[in-house]
Write a protein that holds these residues in place. Structure first.
Motif, mmCIF file in Angstrom:
data_model
loop_
_atom_site.group_PDB
_atom_site.id
_atom_site.type_symbol
_atom_site.label_atom_id
_atom_site.label_comp_id
_atom_site.label_asym_id
_atom_site.label_seq_id
_atom_site.Cartn_x
_atom_site.Cartn_y
_atom_site.Cartn_z
ATOM 1 N N PHE A 3 0.797 -1.226 0.000
ATOM 2 C CA PHE A 3 0.000 0.000 0.000
ATOM 3 C C PHE A 3 0.830 1.276 0.000
ATOM 4 C CE2 PHE A 3 -2.897 -3.205 1.516
ATOM 5 C CZ PHE A 3 -4.079 -2.877 0.879
ATOM 6 N N ASN A 4 2.076 1.224 0.467
ATOM 7 C CA ASN A 4 2.888 2.433 0.572
ATOM 8 C C ASN A 4 2.941 3.181 -0.751
ATOM 9 O OD1 ASN A 4 3.824 2.595 3.277
ATOM 10 N ND2 ASN A 4 5.215 0.900 2.889
ATOM 11 N N GLY A 5 2.696 4.491 -0.700
ATOM 12 C CA GLY A 5 2.801 5.308 -1.896
ATOM 13 C C GLY A 5 1.829 6.464 -1.895
ATOM 14 N N LYS A 6 1.914 7.229 -2.958
ATOM 15 C CA LYS A 6 1.028 8.376 -3.170
ATOM 16 C C LYS A 6 0.225 8.088 -4.430
ATOM 17 C CE LYS A 6 2.468 12.470 -1.943
ATOM 18 N NZ LYS A 6 3.076 13.803 -1.886
ATOM 19 N N TYR A 7 -1.086 8.325 -4.351
ATOM 20 C CA TYR A 7 -2.004 7.970 -5.429
ATOM 21 C C TYR A 7 -2.871 9.172 -5.788
ATOM 22 C CZ TYR A 7 -0.839 3.296 -3.703
ATOM 23 O OH TYR A 7 -0.177 2.169 -3.284
ATOM 24 N N GLU A 8 -3.070 9.389 -7.084
ATOM 25 C CA GLU A 8 -3.887 10.494 -7.560
ATOM 26 C C GLU A 8 -5.185 9.949 -8.162
ATOM 27 O OE1 GLU A 8 -2.975 13.175 -11.188
ATOM 28 O OE2 GLU A 8 -2.029 14.113 -9.427
ATOM 29 N N LEU A 9 -6.301 10.582 -7.806
ATOM 30 C CA LEU A 9 -7.602 10.160 -8.307
ATOM 31 C C LEU A 9 -7.650 10.277 -9.829
ATOM 32 C CD1 LEU A 9 -10.549 9.299 -7.716
ATOM 33 C CD2 LEU A 9 -11.107 11.742 -7.605
ATOM 34 N N MET A 113 -16.744 1.967 -1.862
ATOM 35 C CA MET A 113 -17.571 2.128 -0.673
ATOM 36 C C MET A 113 -19.003 1.790 -1.049
ATOM 37 S SD MET A 113 -16.004 5.407 1.336
ATOM 38 C CE MET A 113 -15.921 6.543 -0.024
ATOM 39 N N THR A 114 -19.664 1.025 -0.182
ATOM 40 C CA THR A 114 -21.011 0.564 -0.473
ATOM 41 C C THR A 114 -21.955 0.951 0.653
ATOM 42 O OG1 THR A 114 -20.103 -1.325 -1.682
ATOM 43 C CG2 THR A 114 -22.411 -1.474 -1.004
ATOM 44 N N ILE A 115 -23.084 1.516 0.264
ATOM 45 C CA ILE A 115 -24.176 1.766 1.202
ATOM 46 C C ILE A 115 -25.440 1.270 0.504
ATOM 47 C CG2 ILE A 115 -24.517 4.156 0.448
ATOM 48 C CD1 ILE A 115 -25.309 4.760 3.405
ATOM 49 N N GLY A 116 -26.141 0.357 1.145
ATOM 50 C CA GLY A 116 -27.313 -0.247 0.507
ATOM 51 C C GLY A 116 -26.894 -0.935 -0.783
ATOM 52 N N ASP A 117 -27.525 -0.554 -1.898
ATOM 53 C CA ASP A 117 -27.174 -1.159 -3.184
ATOM 54 C C ASP A 117 -26.338 -0.223 -4.059
ATOM 55 O OD1 ASP A 117 -29.135 0.674 -3.781
ATOM 56 O OD2 ASP A 117 -30.338 -0.681 -5.007
ATOM 57 N N ILE A 118 -25.760 0.822 -3.457
ATOM 58 C CA ILE A 118 -24.947 1.785 -4.213
ATOM 59 C C ILE A 118 -23.464 1.525 -3.959
ATOM 60 C CG2 ILE A 118 -24.399 4.221 -4.582
ATOM 61 C CD1 ILE A 118 -27.249 4.826 -3.510
ATOM 62 N N ASP A 119 -22.724 1.252 -5.028
ATOM 63 C CA ASP A 119 -21.274 1.080 -4.964
ATOM 64 C C ASP A 119 -20.610 2.321 -5.541
ATOM 65 O OD1 ASP A 119 -21.317 -1.520 -3.919
ATOM 66 O OD2 ASP A 119 -21.465 -2.413 -5.917
ATOM 67 N N PHE A 120 -19.833 3.007 -4.706
ATOM 68 C CA PHE A 120 -19.081 4.195 -5.117
ATOM 69 C C PHE A 120 -17.633 3.761 -5.291
ATOM 70 C CE2 PHE A 120 -16.902 8.130 -3.167
ATOM 71 C CZ PHE A 120 -16.643 8.686 -4.413
ATOM 72 N N LYS A 121 -17.131 3.838 -6.517
ATOM 73 C CA LYS A 121 -15.788 3.332 -6.821
ATOM 74 C C LYS A 121 -14.882 4.486 -7.238
ATOM 75 C CE LYS A 121 -13.389 0.063 -9.842
ATOM 76 N NZ LYS A 121 -13.572 -0.898 -10.931
ATOM 77 N N ARG A 122 -13.710 4.519 -6.579
ATOM 78 C CA ARG A 122 -12.679 5.513 -6.908
ATOM 79 C C ARG A 122 -11.442 4.779 -7.384
ATOM 80 N NH1 ARG A 122 -13.005 10.550 -4.348
ATOM 81 N NH2 ARG A 122 -10.785 10.523 -3.936
ATOM 82 N N THR A 123 -10.948 5.143 -8.558
ATOM 83 C CA THR A 123 -9.742 4.538 -9.102
ATOM 84 C C THR A 123 -8.630 5.574 -9.049
ATOM 85 O OG1 THR A 123 -11.043 3.123 -10.570
ATOM 86 C CG2 THR A 123 -8.722 3.429 -11.133
ATOM 87 N N ASN A 124 -7.539 5.211 -8.381
ATOM 88 C CA ASN A 124 -6.396 6.101 -8.190
ATOM 89 C C ASN A 124 -5.155 5.471 -8.821
ATOM 90 O OD1 ASN A 124 -7.487 8.063 -5.861
ATOM 91 N ND2 ASN A 124 -8.204 5.992 -5.489
ATOM 92 N N LYS A 125 -4.255 6.293 -9.339
ATOM 93 C CA LYS A 125 -3.023 5.795 -9.942
ATOM 94 C C LYS A 125 -1.841 6.216 -9.078
ATOM 95 C CE LYS A 125 -0.382 6.032 -14.254
ATOM 96 N NZ LYS A 125 -0.157 4.686 -14.577
ATOM 97 N N ARG A 126 -0.919 5.255 -8.863
ATOM 98 C CA ARG A 126 0.282 5.546 -8.071
ATOM 99 C C ARG A 126 1.119 6.593 -8.808
ATOM 100 N NH1 ARG A 126 3.014 2.259 -4.167
ATOM 101 N NH2 ARG A 126 1.692 0.529 -4.801
ATOM 102 N N VAL A 127 1.493 7.644 -8.090
ATOM 103 C CA VAL A 127 2.337 8.692 -8.674
ATOM 104 C C VAL A 127 3.721 8.710 -8.035
ATOM 105 C CG1 VAL A 127 0.466 10.135 -9.532
ATOM 106 C CG2 VAL A 127 1.293 10.487 -7.206
ATOM 107 N N VAL A 128 3.862 8.113 -6.862
ATOM 108 C CA VAL A 128 5.165 8.000 -6.189
ATOM 109 C C VAL A 128 5.216 6.662 -5.494
ATOM 110 C CG1 VAL A 128 6.686 8.934 -4.418
ATOM 111 C CG2 VAL A 128 5.337 10.494 -5.797
#
Length: 128
Positions: A3-9, A113-128
């Protein structure tokens, strides 16, 4: 230490429905919608420090795998959470009525992140 690193949305799915489901006001959703964020993760054994910078707002949460703790929730309030590891590259958290999965796949950090039937997905790319 996957997991170590910096990630940009890079992208997000179901942002508005998720924010409405957790009670965020429409004007705040509109304000936050276009803000890019940077997440920095420092992992030391089972201890994690996650710093998320969104515009001029910085949120820092620290936790240890398997220990209940308080973190800043999506609406800014302090909530109890418990994080468990599933392998070397996946964390699963339970916070009130929200389930969260954080995983590293290659150079991407995927947060769902999921609440009820809603899935909120964030994709981040490692920058460092």
């Amino acid at each position: 230490m996957a997991f170590n690193g910096k990630y940009e949305l890079q992208s997000q799915e179901n942002f508005e429905p998720f924010m409405k489901a957790i009670g965020i006001a429409d004007d705040m959703i509109e304000k936050w919608k276009g803000i890019k964020s940077v997440s920095e993760i420092v992992q030391t054994g089972d201890h994690f420090k996650i710093t998320v910078t969104k515009g001029n707002k910085v949120i820092v949460n620290e936790f240890t795998i398997g220990e209940e703790m308080e973190v800043e929730g999506p609406t800014g309030e302090q909530i109890k959470a418990l994080v468990i590891a599933e392998g070397d590259n996946k964390l699963v958290a339970k916070m009130q009525n929200i389930a969260s999965v954080i995983e590293v796949i290659g150079d991407q950090l995927i947060i769902t992140m999921t609440i009820g039937d809603i899935d909120f997905k964030r994709t981040n790319k490692r920058v460092v």
